[in-house]
Design a protein around this motif. Sequence first.
Motif, PDB file in Angstrom:
ATOM      1  N   LEU A  13       0.843  -1.203   0.000  1.00  0.00           N
ATOM      2  CA  LEU A  13       0.000   0.000   0.000  1.00  0.00           C
ATOM      3  C   LEU A  13       0.873   1.246   0.000  1.00  0.00           C
ATOM      4  O   LEU A  13       0.900   2.005   0.966  1.00  0.00           O
ATOM      5  CB  LEU A  13      -0.903  -0.045   1.242  1.00  0.00           C
ATOM      6  CG  LEU A  13      -2.377  -0.094   0.918  1.00  0.00           C
ATOM      7  CD1 LEU A  13      -3.237  -0.401   2.107  1.00  0.00           C
ATOM      8  CD2 LEU A  13      -2.802   1.187   0.249  1.00  0.00           C
ATOM      9  N   SER A  14       1.616   1.409  -1.084  1.00  0.00           N
ATOM     10  CA  SER A  14       2.471   2.583  -1.217  1.00  0.00           C
ATOM     11  C   SER A  14       2.690   2.829  -2.704  1.00  0.00           C
ATOM     12  O   SER A  14       2.455   1.931  -3.523  1.00  0.00           O
ATOM     13  CB  SER A  14       3.811   2.357  -0.508  1.00  0.00           C
ATOM     14  OG  SER A  14       4.776   1.928  -1.408  1.00  0.00           O
ATOM     15  N   VAL A  15       3.143   4.051  -3.039  1.00  0.00           N
ATOM     16  CA  VAL A  15       3.348   4.363  -4.464  1.00  0.00           C
ATOM     17  C   VAL A  15       4.367   3.409  -5.092  1.00  0.00           C
ATOM     18  O   VAL A  15       4.360   3.188  -6.304  1.00  0.00           O
ATOM     19  CB  VAL A  15       3.792   5.831  -4.677  1.00  0.00           C
ATOM     20  CG1 VAL A  15       2.650   6.781  -4.389  1.00  0.00           C
ATOM     21  CG2 VAL A  15       5.021   6.186  -3.875  1.00  0.00           C
ATOM     22  N   ARG A  16       5.204   2.823  -4.240  1.00  0.00           N
ATOM     23  CA  ARG A  16       6.231   1.908  -4.761  1.00  0.00           C
ATOM     24  C   ARG A  16       5.631   0.714  -5.478  1.00  0.00           C
ATOM     25  O   ARG A  16       6.256   0.145  -6.367  1.00  0.00           O
ATOM     26  CB  ARG A  16       7.097   1.398  -3.622  1.00  0.00           C
ATOM     27  CG  ARG A  16       8.044   2.423  -3.081  1.00  0.00           C
ATOM     28  CD  ARG A  16       8.938   1.724  -2.134  1.00  0.00           C
ATOM     29  NE  ARG A  16       9.727   2.623  -1.342  1.00  0.00           N
ATOM     30  CZ  ARG A  16      10.681   2.215  -0.521  1.00  0.00           C
ATOM     31  NH1 ARG A  16      10.920   0.935  -0.384  1.00  0.00           N
ATOM     32  NH2 ARG A  16      11.376   3.080   0.168  1.00  0.00           N
ATOM     33  N   SER A  17       4.442   0.276  -5.062  1.00  0.00           N
ATOM     34  CA  SER A  17       3.840  -0.896  -5.725  1.00  0.00           C
ATOM     35  C   SER A  17       3.527  -0.541  -7.179  1.00  0.00           C
ATOM     36  O   SER A  17       3.713  -1.364  -8.076  1.00  0.00           O
ATOM     37  CB  SER A  17       2.603  -1.399  -4.987  1.00  0.00           C
ATOM     38  OG  SER A  17       1.596  -0.436  -5.026  1.00  0.00           O
ATOM     39  N   ASP A  18       3.073   0.688  -7.436  1.00  0.00           N
ATOM     40  CA  ASP A  18       2.815   1.088  -8.826  1.00  0.00           C
ATOM     41  C   ASP A  18       4.123   1.226  -9.598  1.00  0.00           C
ATOM     42  O   ASP A  18       4.208   0.856 -10.769  1.00  0.00           O
ATOM     43  CB  ASP A  18       2.026   2.408  -8.867  1.00  0.00           C
ATOM     44  CG  ASP A  18       0.552   2.192  -8.533  1.00  0.00           C
ATOM     45  OD1 ASP A  18       0.131   1.023  -8.454  1.00  0.00           O
ATOM     46  OD2 ASP A  18      -0.171   3.193  -8.344  1.00  0.00           O
TER      47      ASP A  18
END
Length: 263
Positions: A191-196
Amino acid sequence: MDTIFSVLFERPLKPDTLVRGRFKLNSLIGKGSYGLTYKAKDLQTGSIVVVKQLRKRKRHKSEEVQYFLQEAGFLQQFNHPSIPQFVAAFEEDGVPFLVMDFIDAPNFEELIFNKNKVYTEKETFLILLDVINVVQYFHQQGIVHRDLRIPNILWDGTSIYIIDFGLARLLGSKPSSPRKGKKEHPLFRELSVRSDFFALGHFALFLLYSTFEPASKKEKSWEEELVLSPVARQTIRRLLQLDQPYETITELIIDAERVLSGY
Ligand SMILES: Nc1ncnc2c1ncn2[C@@H]1O[C@H](COP(=O)(O)OP(=O)(O)OP(=O)(O)O)[C@@H](O)[C@H]1O
């Protein structure tokens, strides 16, 4: 009353079914674990739309219903030419439905694997930059998509579209239970921008691999197999978190533009 059989083996609604007296179903275009998806006609506007129906077995799980409604809420909140426009959300006979504009464009899975399209490094980064601009739009609203895979990114030859916000979440919200039976890298669902960013690294590799012709049967790593410029390679390494991960999308845009400035 629903029997266990009818819940487990849910039949899709028939073509020509009229939902809410407004949406005339045409064909079933998707059957995921969460819902059934149809192409339909909005008789009120004459437009072609996509109607998503939550599966029976998910309707009694409040978390699933909540996420279905959340997807509707995100689409309603967005106003971007590269994201399907929200049309309606409602319940009919206890079944939640979500209706959005139909995007008439193939996705990258179809483009690469069925239409045999190939993408050079320059084309890949031009497309990636377009995708990043849309991702920046929802990241700025505190939303992460968490499912930026090739079937969810569409391209009509001119414009990019991102669909399927079913797994999207608000940054800082409570993580949901892991998806049953799905073996996936935990970074895809973080649940963080890193996953995108992580997903965008894989997206770029799918496009770059479209030009790859194996010279030997021995499987090698993408860095050995693909001929990339040093800055493209470095950008992908950071997206995949093999090197210092990107913290913000602005850093990523700078690097993607650096790749393109080499051409
Ligand atoms: N707005 C849209 N415009 C055009 N096609 C769409 C749109 N939304 C979904 N689709 C297409 O409908 C099909 C079903 O999409 P859906 O988002 O329900 O996910 P799925 O891939 O079937 O399921 P899951 O995401 O659970 O694996 C896919 O082929 C997708 O490309």
